[in-house]
Design an enzyme around this catalytic site. Structure first.
Site, short mmCIF file in Angstrom:
data_model
loop_
_atom_site.label_atom_id
_atom_site.label_comp_id
_atom_site.label_asym_id
_atom_site.label_seq_id
_atom_site.Cartn_x
_atom_site.Cartn_y
_atom_site.Cartn_z
N ARG A 94 0.83 -1.21 0.00
CA ARG A 94 0.00 0.00 0.00
C ARG A 94 0.86 1.26 0.00
NH1 ARG A 94 -4.99 0.99 -1.44
NH2 ARG A 94 -5.30 -1.15 -0.72
N ASN A 354 -1.87 -3.83 8.70
CA ASN A 354 -2.84 -4.91 8.49
C ASN A 354 -3.22 -5.05 7.03
OD1 ASN A 354 -4.88 -7.02 9.38
ND2 ASN A 354 -4.10 -6.25 11.33
N HIS A 356 -5.23 -3.79 4.73
CA HIS A 356 -5.19 -2.68 3.76
C HIS A 356 -3.76 -2.25 3.48
CE1 HIS A 356 -6.07 1.41 2.11
NE2 HIS A 356 -7.05 0.74 1.56
N CYS A 357 -2.91 -2.33 4.50
CA CYS A 357 -1.52 -1.90 4.37
C CYS A 357 -0.70 -2.78 3.42
CB CYS A 357 -0.83 -1.89 5.72
SG CYS A 357 -1.66 -0.93 7.00
N ILE A 358 -1.09 -4.04 3.27
CA ILE A 358 -0.29 -4.98 2.48
C ILE A 358 -0.86 -5.19 1.09
CG2 ILE A 358 0.53 -6.13 4.57
CD1 ILE A 358 -1.36 -8.48 3.90
#
Length: 376
Positions: A94, A354, A356-358
């Site tokens: 992200r 989490n 969304h971050c990956i």
């Protein structure tokens, strides 16, 4: 052959579409850095594979993997998921991947932000980050998308848009002295307009408590559809998150989006609070002097808002058995048209982010019939 452009997306008629719009696919990176992921990243790899598999039920997924981990990833991921060899310093697609923009003809281009590991030498979380800063360029080339190299530091997790001109971010993150100390709020708004095609910025204050990214908005608040947002919430007045969420709620209720609408705010109760256990602290390699500390008992920035919005799914983190069910039901009420898929995600949270971050969505080059993005 793709090009590096010397114009800006807004000048060329491009804008960032919302995540709830149709996708052509999703990109991820494979975790392996031992100073961030415990037990040689094996538990994290299992969690990443579960996330990729869940997303792949609704859209194509590509995972970038280092040469040394290629066979491991290929064995753990379903055949339907594309695996490509790609160097990186960690696995936060992200933030290191491109933010894609489209025009009215749904032509695709990518914005390549300057990445400095959330704060550079003075405030970043690891060193070096030079391979991470090349990821966006590589993804754009594979996707066949021309690229804009933005002249300032930004991460994809620091922004959420509604696709109709509105962007949400936090002052804690974008005004951090370790990112763009030479830019003030007004100058940043101009740059956000130029590189994302937005016309209105909603500034929240702080992000989720103890978020090591310095307050990324994607852990606190996101758009569900035009005119509607989801906000991390707690009713516990003794929790420091209470004041953060109260302030964000007040700002959201006072705001108008780019189309002049008042916002409907959905409150999503947080997990926990969650803390790092003794075993989870000891199992991290401390040889990397540039790595963020992983202390026993430290609060983890857990949030159910940190989910991925697929074409027909919501892939959400399962973080707390006491709260997972209620969070699932809340998200199903907000997204009745989508299937909610929960994935055990504590191992991702232990690394500092989490789901969304990956992940990083690739907007659809052509509209997909039946995709429900209308306000209820």
């Amino acid at each position: 052959m793709t090009k590096t452009l010397d114009t800006t997306p807004a000048a060329d008629g491009f804008h960032m579409p919302a995540e709830f719009e149709a996708h052509d696919g999703c990109w991820m990176l494979w975790p392996e850095r031992p100073s961030n992921w415990r037990l040689g990243a094996k538990p994290a790899q299992k969690a990443f594979a579960a996330v990729a598999t869940a997303i792949a039920t609704g859209e194509p997924v590509t995972v970038g993997v280092s040469r040394g981990q290629y066979l491991q990833a290929r064995a753990m991921l379903p055949d339907a998921i594309r695996v490509v060899e790609m160097s990186s310093d960690d696995a936060w697609m992200r933030d290191v991947g491109p933010t894609f923009v489209v025009n009215k003809r749904r032509e695709l281009r990518g914005v390549d932000w300057v990445f400095n590991a959330w704060g550079g030498i003075g405030g970043g979380l690891y060193f070096p980050w030079d391979q991470d800063d090349l990821v966006a360029r590589k993804v754009c080339e594979i996707e066949g998308a021309d690229r804009y190299r933005a002249p300032f530091v930004l991460e994809g997790g620091a922004i959420h848009v509604d696709g109709e001109g509105t962007l949400i971010t936090t002052e804690e993150c974008l005004l951090s002295p370790h990112r763009n100390p030479h830019l003030d709020k007004g100058q940043l708004e101009i740059l956000l307009h130029e590189y994302l095609g937005i016309t209105s910025v909603i500034w929240l204050g702080k992000g989720v408590v103890d978020d090591e990214t310095t307050g990324h908005v994607d852990n606190l608040c996101c758009f569900a559809r035009p005119g509607e947002v989801i906000l991390t919430w707690t009713d516990n007045k003794r929790d420091p998150q209470y004041q953060v969420s109260q302030d964000a709620y007040a700002r959201l209720m006072e705001s108008r989006d780019a189309q002049g609408r008042r916002l409907k705010v959905h409150k999503l109760q947080q997990p926990g609070p969650l803390k790092r256990t003794h075993a989870e602290s000891l199992d991290v390699d401390v040889a990397d002097a540039g790595a963020a500390s992983r202390k026993i008992g430290e609060r983890l920035a857990g949030s159910y808002v940190n989910f991925y919005m697929g074409n027909s799914t919501i892939v959400m983190p399962l973080l707390d058995p006491k709260q997972d069910g209620a969070a699932t039901r809340t998200l199903q009420k907000i997204f009745p048209e989508r299937r909610i898929i929960g994935v055990q995600a504590r191992e991702i949270l232990l690394g500092g982010g989490n789901i969304h971050c990956i992940t990083q969505q690739v907007p659809a080059r052509k509209p997909v019939r039946g995709n429900n993005t209308k306000r209820k």
